[in-house]
Design a protein around this motif. Structure first.
Motif, short mmCIF file in Angstrom:
data_model
loop_
_atom_site.label_atom_id
_atom_site.label_comp_id
_atom_site.label_asym_id
_atom_site.label_seq_id
_atom_site.Cartn_x
_atom_site.Cartn_y
_atom_site.Cartn_z
N THR A 94 12.89 -10.78 -21.53
CA THR A 94 14.18 -10.41 -20.94
C THR A 94 14.68 -11.47 -19.96
OG1 THR A 94 13.53 -8.08 -21.11
CG2 THR A 94 15.44 -8.59 -19.74
N ILE A 183 19.02 -7.80 -16.57
CA ILE A 183 19.98 -7.01 -17.36
C ILE A 183 21.40 -7.28 -16.89
CG2 ILE A 183 20.75 -4.67 -17.93
CD1 ILE A 183 17.81 -3.80 -17.74
N SER A 224 22.90 -10.32 -26.62
CA SER A 224 23.26 -9.61 -25.38
C SER A 224 23.61 -8.16 -25.67
CB SER A 224 24.44 -10.31 -24.70
OG SER A 224 24.12 -11.62 -24.33
N TYR A 227 20.41 -6.22 -26.17
CA TYR A 227 19.75 -5.94 -24.89
C TYR A 227 20.45 -4.83 -24.12
CZ TYR A 227 16.10 -9.48 -24.50
OH TYR A 227 14.94 -10.20 -24.66
N SER A 262 12.91 1.02 -25.77
CA SER A 262 12.84 -0.33 -25.20
C SER A 262 11.88 -1.23 -25.99
CB SER A 262 12.41 -0.28 -23.73
OG SER A 262 11.05 0.16 -23.61
N ILE A 265 13.27 -3.83 -28.68
CA ILE A 265 13.89 -5.11 -28.32
C ILE A 265 13.20 -6.26 -29.04
CG2 ILE A 265 14.07 -6.80 -26.46
CD1 ILE A 265 16.27 -4.96 -26.18
#
Length: 311
Positions: A94, A183, A224, A227, A262, A265
Motif C-alpha cells: 500500500t 490511502i 487507485s 485500492y 482487504s 488487494i
C-alpha cells in the motif's frame, strides 16, 4: 458473517489465476528492455514481487485454514512468521503504491527532477529504499523483538496478536501512519493527477506527451480505484470501531467483512496492473498462436506435377 466454505472458494478461484498473472506480468516487465528501464515501472515490478511472495507464503495458508474450518494447530514461531509477512507485505504494498501516485506527478510534469543519476537516486530510488527499511524494522520489532509477550490466538486466522497494539498510542499511530495516510495519499494524488492531465490537455494546450504517458495514467487511476474501493470501507469501519468506540454487532460484522476483502488487494493487483502494460496482449497472442503456427509449418508441402503421356 461469511461462511468459511465461501471464503475458501472465493480465495481459491481468485488465487490460481492471480499467481499466473503475477508471474507472466512480471516476466513481461523484466524481459522487455524498454519497460524494464522505464522509471514508472520500477515500483510496479516491486509490487508484483510482493504479490508473488504473498501468493507462495500466506495465501496457501489462508486456503488451508478455511478449508479446515479454522481447526489448525500452529506453532508459535509459525504464527509469528505469518503475522510478520501478512502485515509487512500488505502495508508495504500500500505504501509503495501511495508513493507511486506521488512519483507519477514528478515523471509527467517535473521530469527534470530525475534527469541525472544523482537526482534519480534521491527522488526515485531513495524513497523506495527508505519505505522498505522503515516497515521491515517496524514489523520486525513488532513481531520478533517486542518488549512484551505477544498473544497466541489459535482459533483466529492470524493466530498472533502483537502486544504493542495493547497500547492505544502505538495502535492508533500504526493505523494513521501506515494505513490511513497511504490511502488518503492514493486518493488525493490520483485525483490530482487526473485533474492536472485533463487541464493541460484540454484547457491550457500546453505541451504534454499524452501518448507517452496515457497508459501510465490509466494504470495509476485503475489501481487507485481498486485500492480505494477495498480499503476505504476498511478504514471507515476501523475508525468507527477503534476511534469512536462503536462496538455494535453491525460494526463488528462490517469489520470482519472489510478485513476479509482487504486480502483481495494483492490478488487483484496483477490483473489491474497488467491491463495497461504495453505489448502484453500482443505477447499473449503470440504465445497462444505459436503452437498453431508451428503445426502449420510442420505440415508437408505438396508439390503438383504435370501428368503427361508416357513416351
Amino acid at each position: 458473517m461469511i461462511p468459511s466454505t465461501v471464503r475458501f472458494w472465493a480465495f481459491l478461484l481468485t488465487f490460481i489465476p492471480s499467481i499466473f498473472c503475477s508471474s507472466f506480468t512480471l516476466y513481461h516487465l523484466l524481459s522487455t528492455r524498454r519497460l524494464r528501464r522505464a522509471l514508472n515501472n520500477h515500483v510496479i515490478a516491486i509490487l508484483l514481487v510482493i504479490c508473488l511472495i504473498s501468493q507462495v507464503t500466506f495465501y496457501p495458508w489462508i486456503l488451508y485454514y478455511y478449508h479446515h474450518q479454522g481447526v489448525w494447530g500452529r506453532s508459535r514461531i509459525f504464527c509469528v512468521i505469518w503475522g510478520f509477512l501478512d502485515w509487512l507485505l500488505y502495508v508495504l504494498h500500500t505504501m509503495l503504491f501511495a508513493w507511486a501516485t506521488v512519483e507519477r506527478h514528478i515523471i509527467i510534469f517535473h521530469d527534470g527532477w530525475v534527469s541525472t543519476k544523482r537526482k534519480r537516486f534521491l527522488v526515485h530510488y531513495l524513497p523506495i529504499i527508505l519505505l522498505v527499511l522503515y516497515l521491515s524494522i517496524f514489523y520486525t520489532i513488532m513481531y520478533f523483538f517486542p518488549p512484551c509477550e505477544n498473544r497466541i490466538r489459535p482459533a483466529q486466522l492470524l493466530c498472533i496478536f502483537p502486544c504493542l497494539y495493547d497500547k492505544n498510542a502505538i495502535s492508533l499511530s500504526d493505523f494513521i501512519i501506515n494505513q490511513l495516510v497511504p490511502i488518503l495519499t492514493i486518493a488525493l494524488f490520483s485525483i490530482g493527477l487526473l485533474v492536472r492531465v485533463l487541464r493541460q490537455k484540454y484547457r491550457m494546450h500546453r505541451t504534454i506527451n499524452w501518448r507517452k504517458h496515457r497508459k501510465m495514467v490509466i494504470q495509476t487511476l485503475s489501481i487507485s480505484l481498486l485500492y480505494l474501493t477495498i480499503l476505504l470501507p476498511y478504514a471507515i469501519v476501523y475508525i468507527l470501531g477503534n476511534v469512536y468506540g462503536l462496538s455494535t454487532s453491525t460494526v463488528t460484522d462490517l469489520s470482519t467483512c472489510t478485513v476479509f476483502f482487504s486480502y483481495f488487494i494483492l490478488l487483484f493487483f496483477p490483473f489491474v496492473s497488467a491491463f495497461s502494460l504495453p505489448g502484453l496482449i500482443t505477447r499473449l497472442k503470440n504465445i497462444f498462436h505459436l503452437p498453431l503456427r508451428a503445426r502449420r509449418l510442420s505440415q508437408p508441402i505438396l508439390t503438383v506435377t504435370a501428368c503427361g503421356s508416357d513416351s
